[in-house]
Motif scaffolding. Sequence first.
Motif, PDB file in Angstrom:
ATOM      1  N   LYS A   1      -8.865  12.282 -11.971  1.00 24.71           N
ATOM      2  CA  LYS A   1      -7.815  12.758 -11.066  1.00 24.71           C
ATOM      3  C   LYS A   1      -7.258  14.056 -11.639  1.00 24.71           C
ATOM      4  O   LYS A   1      -6.885  14.117 -12.813  1.00 24.71           O
TER       5      LYS A   1
ATOM      6  N   HIS B   1      -5.587   5.772  -3.355  1.00 29.04           N
ATOM      7  CA  HIS B   1      -4.813   6.784  -4.078  1.00 29.04           C
ATOM      8  C   HIS B   1      -3.495   6.150  -4.552  1.00 29.04           C
ATOM      9  O   HIS B   1      -2.485   6.224  -3.865  1.00 29.04           O
TER      10      HIS B   1
ATOM     11  N   ASP C   1      -0.750   6.547  -1.806  1.00 28.86           N
ATOM     12  CA  ASP C   1       0.025   7.297  -2.786  1.00 28.86           C
ATOM     13  C   ASP C   1       1.132   6.432  -3.379  1.00 28.86           C
ATOM     14  O   ASP C   1       2.249   6.929  -3.596  1.00 28.86           O
TER      15      ASP C   1
ATOM     16  N   HIS D   1      -0.785   5.709  -7.853  1.00 26.38           N
ATOM     17  CA  HIS D   1      -0.367   6.174  -9.192  1.00 26.38           C
ATOM     18  C   HIS D   1       0.316   5.042  -9.922  1.00 26.38           C
ATOM     19  O   HIS D   1       1.231   4.443  -9.385  1.00 26.38           O
TER      20      HIS D   1
END
Length: 276
Positions: free
Chosen positions: A114, A11, A229, A13
């Motif tokens: 996503k 995960h 994340d 970004h």
Amino acid sequence: MKNGYRVIDAHAHIFTDRIAEKATNSISAFYDLPMEYHGKVSEMLENGAKAGVDGFLVCSPATTVSQVRSINAFLASVAAAYPMCTAFGTLHPSSETTEEDFEHLRKQKLCGVKLHPDFQKFAMDDPAVYPMYEMIQASGMPVLMHMGDSRSDLSHPLRLEVVLRQFPKLRVIAAHLGGWYRWKEAREILRADDRLRFDTSSSLAFLPPEEIRSMILQYGAENCFFGVDYPMWSYETELERFFALGLSDAENRGILAENLTQWLGITGAISDENKF
Ligand SMILES: [Zn+2]
């Protein structure tokens, strides 16, 4: 590799260098949390490698309809340029051209979608979004779903339960162990099955290790993926927190990389052409 295990951040970004700083600042403001990094690809690869991360599942949800295609083109370019990156694309539920957007996404060999109900401002189980789920379900592609917020219920685990019931073949990775700040509800409501998985991102810092451990064991360690994340947390610290859970050797191996690659392989989301 870390402590002898292959590691994938399930995960992460990423943003183009031009907007990375701005995008990261706005996520930081939205969650009122400091960010460890700035959201650039080079920085992710460098810090990840330093900490022992071998692969990255990258994504970036479009907050406006007009960003969808350029973000997907960017994500695809990163996956093409870096063999350690596999990318999930973005769609926006308010787009009037969702079918064409999805066609565009699939042509670029993006492996999933996503969605982020809180950033994208839709209730996860709003029937207006059903045609989009229908389309994704028919493709067999998995959805990485942002889960949970203490200040809104747009991404509440109950809503995911409704979606899963309506779309019995939709494959979903429920992020943040099923619900950021909704962990208690997530545990009560969500059960892993063939098409539902969980990632550990943005959870390890918030709960005591024994609680995380018990959640993972309740969902089934084989159904959980390690996620950081990026750019929120330090790779090193998150790995330390993960190893502090004291899971077994097989559980570590699975959660850190194998569960994800196996599941994406089974779903057909990754092939030799686009794997980590
Ligand atoms: Zn996310």
